[in-house]
Write a protein that holds these residues in place. Sequence first.
Motif, PDB file in Angstrom:
ATOM      1  N   ASP A   1      -7.589   1.164  -5.655  1.00 46.36           N
ATOM      2  CA  ASP A   1      -7.692   1.914  -4.417  1.00 46.36           C
ATOM      3  C   ASP A   1      -8.642   1.163  -3.499  1.00 46.36           C
ATOM      4  O   ASP A   1      -9.545   0.458  -3.953  1.00 46.36           O
ATOM      5  CB  ASP A   1      -8.156   3.351  -4.658  1.00 46.36           C
ATOM      6  CG  ASP A   1      -9.499   3.430  -5.370  1.00 46.36           C
ATOM      7  OD1 ASP A   1      -9.948   2.408  -5.913  1.00 46.36           O
ATOM      8  OD2 ASP A   1     -10.092   4.521  -5.389  1.00 46.36           O
ATOM      9  N   LEU A   2      -8.445   1.301  -2.207  1.00 50.19           N
ATOM     10  CA  LEU A   2      -9.192   0.511  -1.234  1.00 50.19           C
ATOM     11  C   LEU A   2      -9.061   1.142   0.138  1.00 50.19           C
ATOM     12  O   LEU A   2      -8.295   2.091   0.328  1.00 50.19           O
ATOM     13  CB  LEU A   2      -8.678  -0.926  -1.203  1.00 50.19           C
ATOM     14  CG  LEU A   2      -7.276  -1.185  -0.610  1.00 50.19           C
ATOM     15  CD1 LEU A   2      -7.109  -2.670  -0.295  1.00 50.19           C
ATOM     16  CD2 LEU A   2      -6.155  -0.746  -1.545  1.00 50.19           C
ATOM     17  N   THR A   3      -9.830   0.630   1.109  1.00 52.15           N
ATOM     18  CA  THR A   3      -9.650   1.038   2.495  1.00 52.15           C
ATOM     19  C   THR A   3      -9.017  -0.104   3.279  1.00 52.15           C
ATOM     20  O   THR A   3      -9.358  -1.280   3.079  1.00 52.15           O
ATOM     21  CB  THR A   3     -10.994   1.421   3.154  1.00 52.15           C
ATOM     22  OG1 THR A   3     -11.915   0.349   3.023  1.00 52.15           O
ATOM     23  CG2 THR A   3     -11.566   2.666   2.524  1.00 52.15           C
TER      24      THR A   3
ATOM     25  N   TYR B   1      -8.054  -5.399   7.800  1.00 47.65           N
ATOM     26  CA  TYR B   1      -9.283  -5.662   7.042  1.00 47.65           C
ATOM     27  C   TYR B   1      -9.249  -4.801   5.790  1.00 47.65           C
ATOM     28  O   TYR B   1      -9.039  -3.583   5.857  1.00 47.65           O
ATOM     29  CB  TYR B   1     -10.521  -5.325   7.883  1.00 47.65           C
ATOM     30  CG  TYR B   1     -11.795  -5.229   7.075  1.00 47.65           C
ATOM     31  CD1 TYR B   1     -12.418  -6.374   6.576  1.00 47.65           C
ATOM     32  CD2 TYR B   1     -12.368  -3.992   6.786  1.00 47.65           C
ATOM     33  CE1 TYR B   1     -13.582  -6.281   5.833  1.00 47.65           C
ATOM     34  CE2 TYR B   1     -13.524  -3.885   6.052  1.00 47.65           C
ATOM     35  CZ  TYR B   1     -14.129  -5.034   5.571  1.00 47.65           C
ATOM     36  OH  TYR B   1     -15.275  -4.953   4.824  1.00 47.65           O
ATOM     37  N   LEU B   2      -9.450  -5.418   4.612  1.00 50.35           N
ATOM     38  CA  LEU B   2      -9.385  -4.723   3.330  1.00 50.35           C
ATOM     39  C   LEU B   2     -10.764  -4.719   2.685  1.00 50.35           C
ATOM     40  O   LEU B   2     -11.385  -5.775   2.529  1.00 50.35           O
ATOM     41  CB  LEU B   2      -8.387  -5.410   2.385  1.00 50.35           C
ATOM     42  CG  LEU B   2      -7.042  -5.875   2.976  1.00 50.35           C
ATOM     43  CD1 LEU B   2      -6.202  -6.556   1.904  1.00 50.35           C
ATOM     44  CD2 LEU B   2      -6.294  -4.690   3.578  1.00 50.35           C
TER      45      LEU B   2
ATOM     46  N   PHE C   1       0.820  -1.206   0.000  1.00 48.40           N
ATOM     47  CA  PHE C   1       0.000   0.000   0.000  1.00 48.40           C
ATOM     48  C   PHE C   1       0.856   1.260   0.000  1.00 48.40           C
ATOM     49  O   PHE C   1       1.907   1.320   0.650  1.00 48.40           O
ATOM     50  CB  PHE C   1      -0.946  -0.009   1.192  1.00 48.40           C
ATOM     51  CG  PHE C   1      -1.747  -1.278   1.298  1.00 48.40           C
ATOM     52  CD1 PHE C   1      -2.508  -1.724   0.224  1.00 48.40           C
ATOM     53  CD2 PHE C   1      -1.716  -2.053   2.444  1.00 48.40           C
ATOM     54  CE1 PHE C   1      -3.229  -2.898   0.300  1.00 48.40           C
ATOM     55  CE2 PHE C   1      -2.433  -3.230   2.537  1.00 48.40           C
ATOM     56  CZ  PHE C   1      -3.188  -3.658   1.458  1.00 48.40           C
ATOM     57  N   SER C   2       0.375   2.276  -0.720  1.00 47.32           N
ATOM     58  CA  SER C   2       1.149   3.511  -0.848  1.00 47.32           C
ATOM     59  C   SER C   2       1.106   4.356   0.423  1.00 47.32           C
ATOM     60  O   SER C   2       2.075   5.043   0.743  1.00 47.32           O
ATOM     61  CB  SER C   2       0.624   4.335  -2.033  1.00 47.32           C
ATOM     62  OG  SER C   2      -0.756   4.643  -1.862  1.00 47.32           O
ATOM     63  N   ALA C   3      -0.004   4.333   1.149  1.00 50.47           N
ATOM     64  CA  ALA C   3      -0.107   5.108   2.387  1.00 50.47           C
ATOM     65  C   ALA C   3       0.477   4.315   3.564  1.00 50.47           C
ATOM     66  O   ALA C   3       0.655   3.098   3.486  1.00 50.47           O
ATOM     67  CB  ALA C   3      -1.563   5.460   2.674  1.00 50.47           C
TER      68      ALA C   3
ATOM     69  N   CYS D   1      -3.898   3.531  -2.000  1.00 52.43           N
ATOM     70  CA  CYS D   1      -3.715   2.794  -3.258  1.00 52.43           C
ATOM     71  C   CYS D   1      -2.938   1.523  -2.991  1.00 52.43           C
ATOM     72  O   CYS D   1      -2.136   1.452  -2.052  1.00 52.43           O
ATOM     73  CB  CYS D   1      -2.955   3.647  -4.276  1.00 52.43           C
ATOM     74  SG  CYS D   1      -3.882   5.036  -4.944  1.00 52.43           S
ATOM     75  N   MET D   2      -3.174   0.505  -3.817  1.00 52.88           N
ATOM     76  CA  MET D   2      -2.377  -0.716  -3.779  1.00 52.88           C
ATOM     77  C   MET D   2      -1.486  -0.721  -5.017  1.00 52.88           C
ATOM     78  O   MET D   2      -1.964  -0.495  -6.135  1.00 52.88           O
ATOM     79  CB  MET D   2      -3.270  -1.952  -3.750  1.00 52.88           C
ATOM     80  CG  MET D   2      -2.485  -3.257  -3.690  1.00 52.88           C
ATOM     81  SD  MET D   2      -3.500  -4.660  -3.170  1.00 52.88           S
ATOM     82  CE  MET D   2      -4.739  -4.688  -4.464  1.00 52.88           C
TER      83      MET D   2
END
Length: 808
Positions: free
Chosen positions: A621-623, A646-647, A595-597, A610-611
């Motif tokens: 992109d995801l949470t 959790y994704l 993940f970028s963050a 982002c992945m």
Amino acid sequence: MASLNRALLVATACPRWRPAQRLGLQALAGAAGPKAEKNVPYQRTLKEEAQGPGAASRGPSQPLPSTASVVVIGGGSVGCQTLYHLAKLGVAGAVLLERERLTSGTTWHTAGLLWQLRPSDVEVELLAHTRRVVSRDLEEETGMHTGWIQNGGLFIASSRQRLDEYKRLMSLGKAYGVESHVLSPAETKVLYPLMKVDDLYGTLYVPQDGTMDPAGTCSTLARAAVARGARVIENCTVTGIRVRTDDFGVRRVAAVETEHGSIQTPCVVNCAGVWAGAVGRMAGVKVPLVAMHHAYVVTERIEGIQNMPNVRDHDASVYLRLQGDALSVGGYEANPIFWEEVSDKFTFGLFDLDWDVFTQHIEGAINRVPVLETTGIKSTVCGPESFTPDHKPLMGEAPELRGFFLGCGFNSAGMMLGGGCGQELAHWVMHGRPEKDMYSYDIRRFHPSLTAHQRWVRERSHESYAKNYAVVFPHDEPLAGRNMRRSLLHEELLGQGCVFQERHGWERPGWFSPQGPAPVLEYDYYGAYRKRPHRDYAYARLLADEYTFSFPPQHHVIQKECLACRGAAAVFDMSYFGKFYLLGPDARRAADWLFSANVSRPPGSTVYTCMLNHRGGTESDLTVSRLAPGTQACPVAPAFEGDGYYLAVGGGIAQHNWCHITTVLQDQRFRCQLVDCSEDLGLISIQGPASRAILQEVLDADLSDAAFSFSTHQLVQAAGHLATGTGMRSCGLMTAPWRPAWPSPASSSLPSPSWAVRPWRSSGLRASAGASCASLWRNLPGLREEWGLCPGEDGGPLRCPGPPETPL
């Protein structure tokens, strides 16, 4: 010699659907019996050499190497193009295995048409590369002519909507340097004097379209590949794929076994066409395609037809291919014949043409070029072709087996797409990913529950075949293979008039009809195969209203839903999202890689990110929510050791994301596991300025800013059921149907806030879990009484008629 008109009269005079009435060319021509051979419209084929004396007992055309860097299975268009591009990339030791001779499966009888314009920028680029290879590159490299003929292409518009579609294609072509012209009926008549134009709105003319010779192209590709160090071995049948399991528990390709020995290799590319399913089964890989009869007829000489462009009359579902001084006539029918038992002995073979099925193409051809009514039929060509559930090829590495790549299921377009797809597939093998955005062709676009479901594969492949020439409308939905995956709220939403869309097998809420329930019914094959078509089919009727490039009739309904969400709140059923847990000792290291963050935050944190892939490109992109270790061992709060996340990922790309994460874990050897709970968890998003006030009456948690801050999540009780609440902020409403966005509590002057909850559903408690989601919906008092809201929009929402009547 029979004429097309006589063929039409004889076929229509016979009762349809009776196998005893199937007519071949010989019966129409008055011959005594079937011919031993049938002609195809090419000057050169490899058929005679393959079927010469002693062909059955011949061994491989050259000795098998003991090892190979890559083994390509199948010597058709895509196999030869893939080998050629692997060699051009500098891959040493690549081998192509063909059980008979090059093109002997389905490529040898293909029409070989190349149309440069498609409603996809990626496909336009792929087609442009194929054209460069066959018209220029191969001849420059080998000095051999591939058989390319540039006679142009002409698309026929019999309706205003079709002409609008062609204008869009022309605009796309301009961006990619493809010359094209929209012609009036009068201009079309000048270009093609034999054509009837009285019923046309116009045509789209592409001067640099043309025709390819399968045998000439494939033999030239093979020569060019061999010159660069590749090997082509014919008369070598593959009998098995040897698989090994590494010390990390990952299945990988180890070798290819043949009747004449084995080849050790880490990589196999399945380009076996109709037989790709059989090759996949050797390796334990599901290949979702079906085999069908696909036919055309070749006419006698037609005066004045020379140098005319190839023609596609989409509304008549027919094409006319220039064949010297004659035409080949074919198309896509609503009742294609399935090849139920695919024979592994079928080489350079054809079927008898079923005139009952083919008749509709004759009608369309005669209407467009009237001279065909009195033109004789020279030969019939009916061979097998492979077709897929969405009429797109199957490419990329199979999720079930590392090192096993697919390059098959080209839906009778293997010649046309072969060059571009061969180049991308070679790059995929070499670098782990293609250069272009090949998601629409990637095998990972299908969920494994679908690829393993034969009825789904058959139904969707049939519908895609039958609608191949239909206008591509932006809001079209399939009628086949529906209701495969449904959320816990499906029946609740259906009863309120929900019109569902299909994404990744899920039935996803699209919009709500004031006319009442519109369920998706069992597929009726559009009345083919003696199936009784549905009468007064509400869903199909509503779907037909959306067949437009303008605003559909229900646009005002969606407008009210959006206004309600902006002014108050709306509930979105987003259960079709992918819901994964990343758990284990190395989960934190894996998350940092993926993940970028920065997601290494305290438990209870939720990050929108982002992945990435190994090149730094964005996969999705995801949470990502950091979890606290738990001991309850339930889907909403799993028990684990080490770190846990959790994704929540977009439903349409969930399988692609799952495969990407799994590949990273395997390649980087992270000690953690990825758990898919998509079927075990529901997902509801409540969005709008009133979202916090509504949820405060349902949840047992304090939702104030101090107690439940931005970008966090908590375990809560929702309507008496365990759930996870997540608070985040987005820029107003969701802007894409798959983007997760849960805004946090905020005043109405800020971007519209929303909240999300994950009601628990375990495999052992499906009924009570369904009650969990339903009771949460029923116990949102603000939605029903105070705010007057009802189910909503935006890709998965429960939407609502809303209060403020102000313009957007």
